[in-house]
Design a protein around this motif. Sequence first.
Motif, PDB file in Angstrom:
ATOM      1  N   ARG A  37       0.841  -1.192  -0.153  1.00 17.51           N
ATOM      2  CA  ARG A  37       0.022   0.044  -0.144  1.00 17.51           C
ATOM      3  C   ARG A  37       0.803   1.152   0.093  1.00 17.51           C
ATOM      4  NH1 ARG A  37      -1.538   2.175   4.311  1.00 17.51           N
ATOM      5  NH2 ARG A  37      -1.447   0.325   5.415  1.00 17.51           N
ATOM      6  N   VAL A  38       0.701   1.991  -1.132  1.00 20.20           N
ATOM      7  CA  VAL A  38       1.886   3.156  -1.331  1.00 20.20           C
ATOM      8  C   VAL A  38       1.100   4.295  -0.383  1.00 20.20           C
ATOM      9  CG1 VAL A  38       2.539   4.727  -2.821  1.00 20.20           C
ATOM     10  CG2 VAL A  38       2.173   2.478  -3.666  1.00 20.20           C
ATOM     11  N   ASN A  39       2.050   5.068   0.181  1.00 20.20           N
ATOM     12  CA  ASN A  39       1.765   5.897   0.972  1.00 20.20           C
ATOM     13  C   ASN A  39       1.425   7.372   0.333  1.00 20.20           C
ATOM     14  OD1 ASN A  39       1.846   8.299   3.073  1.00 20.20           O
ATOM     15  ND2 ASN A  39       3.831   7.522   4.100  1.00 20.20           N
ATOM     16  N   GLU A  57      -4.762   2.607  -3.043  1.00 17.78           N
ATOM     17  CA  GLU A  57      -3.381   2.778  -3.042  1.00 17.78           C
ATOM     18  C   GLU A  57      -2.528   1.573  -2.904  1.00 17.78           C
ATOM     19  OE1 GLU A  57      -5.380   6.142  -0.951  1.00 17.78           O
ATOM     20  OE2 GLU A  57      -5.506   4.023  -0.389  1.00 17.78           O
ATOM     21  N   TYR A  78       5.968   3.213   1.332  1.00 17.94           N
ATOM     22  CA  TYR A  78       4.924   2.065   1.263  1.00 17.94           C
ATOM     23  C   TYR A  78       4.843   1.072   2.527  1.00 17.94           C
ATOM     24  CZ  TYR A  78       8.652  -1.151  -0.274  1.00 17.94           C
ATOM     25  OH  TYR A  78       9.795  -1.645  -0.307  1.00 17.94           O
ATOM     26  N   LEU A 420       9.144   0.540  -6.359  1.00 17.95           N
ATOM     27  CA  LEU A 420       8.448   1.765  -6.731  1.00 17.95           C
ATOM     28  C   LEU A 420       9.328   2.617  -7.890  1.00 17.95           C
ATOM     29  CD1 LEU A 420       7.835   3.535  -3.228  1.00 17.95           C
ATOM     30  CD2 LEU A 420       6.242   1.949  -4.612  1.00 17.95           C
TER      31      LEU A 420
END
Length: 422
Positions: A37-39, A57, A78, A420
């Motif tokens: 889950r990306v910040n 996300e 993440y 990423l």
Amino acid sequence: MVNLPEDFVRETRLVMGEERFNRFLGAFDEEAPTSIRVNPKYALAVGERERVAWCEEGYYLEGRPQFTFDPLFHAGCYYVQEASSMFITHVLRTLTIPEQSSPARTCSLCLQRTRSLSHLSSLNCLDLCAAPGGKSTAMRTVLPEGSTLVSNEPIGNRAQILLENITKWGWPDCIVTNNYPRDFRKAKTKFDVILCDVPCSGEGMFRKDPATICEWSLQNVEKCWRLQREIVADAWECLNPGGLLIYSTCTFNTKENEENVRWILDTYEAEALEIPIEPEWNITGSLVSGFDAPVYRFIPGITRGEGLFLCALRKQSGEKLEARSERFDERKMKGLSILSPLTSHLSPLKIDVSYADALKYLRGEALVLPPDTPKGMVNICYKGFALGPAKNIGNRANNLYPKPWRIKTTHLPSAAPEILKL
């Protein structure tokens, strides 16, 4: 084929039915999906990867990279989280609450005029059993601006892990505590949203963590459902009128799931709330005949994730949940154990380092910074993302990265895993 306890097989086959149970068993022959889950605090891309359907996300990865050796993971860019658990973001994004006061007996009518949680402000929220922090970091990113999230973990060593993950995630207005649920009840602290992701028998983790299979027993199921009711009883007293209690487990049996939700509805003035979902998500509803409250089950082999059960309930009291006009104050938590952050990224001076030096820093080693680096406190960064503080004394920079967070292995790769796209 995985060797599951006979009692579990018998009970779960009865709960799921033959067709569902066979699909569940088939999941053990498949590799458990890996997801992150990306910040959203950062503008990051993940390339051409499949998105988790119920989380904006969330993304699935092909295989499982060595996250330990990615500085961006340590920088909080993440969070590695099992996909089903990300459902909490969808729940909070889509739940609505009454705009106006309405008597409990006409609660169905009061839903005719509702608004999303995202249109409120300054909500006070509690994740009561939060370690290691996956659901807490997910919650914080979707709560309305100005909200405060208290992330609590009763077990001391797990509370330290929670503190690390909340700190690295880097969002404001997060408080980490180390208390038992009854402590919040005694402190008379009130919240608008409480997540009770309660300790459970862990049946939903069998595929991801085979060690949990050996810990399972019918006796533990009995112990868990009783403990879960004690936790909910404490949490309910801490819930504001009109507030939301989200009950979840990572198990399959009905005693810890549907039967506990039925108990909540019978014991308290509670209403189980409908959460909009898509048919293609393959989320399963109640598996108890005659009990049709809106509950949501994720079953491996049917849904793309591990086991999860969730129900959202509203505290009916004839009062509405309103935006708070004042920020949450830690002084309201008198008598509770609040953990202090282990580090901060307050230094305005950021020094970007190479991948090799980033790993050295994460191992706790001293660094040699460029000769024109000013002396004093600096922030060590990798590709512009802060890893933590160091004190530059000229010939070297003393490492201030907290010891419990440091990488222990001595075998370090020469290149970072490309998770990423920067």
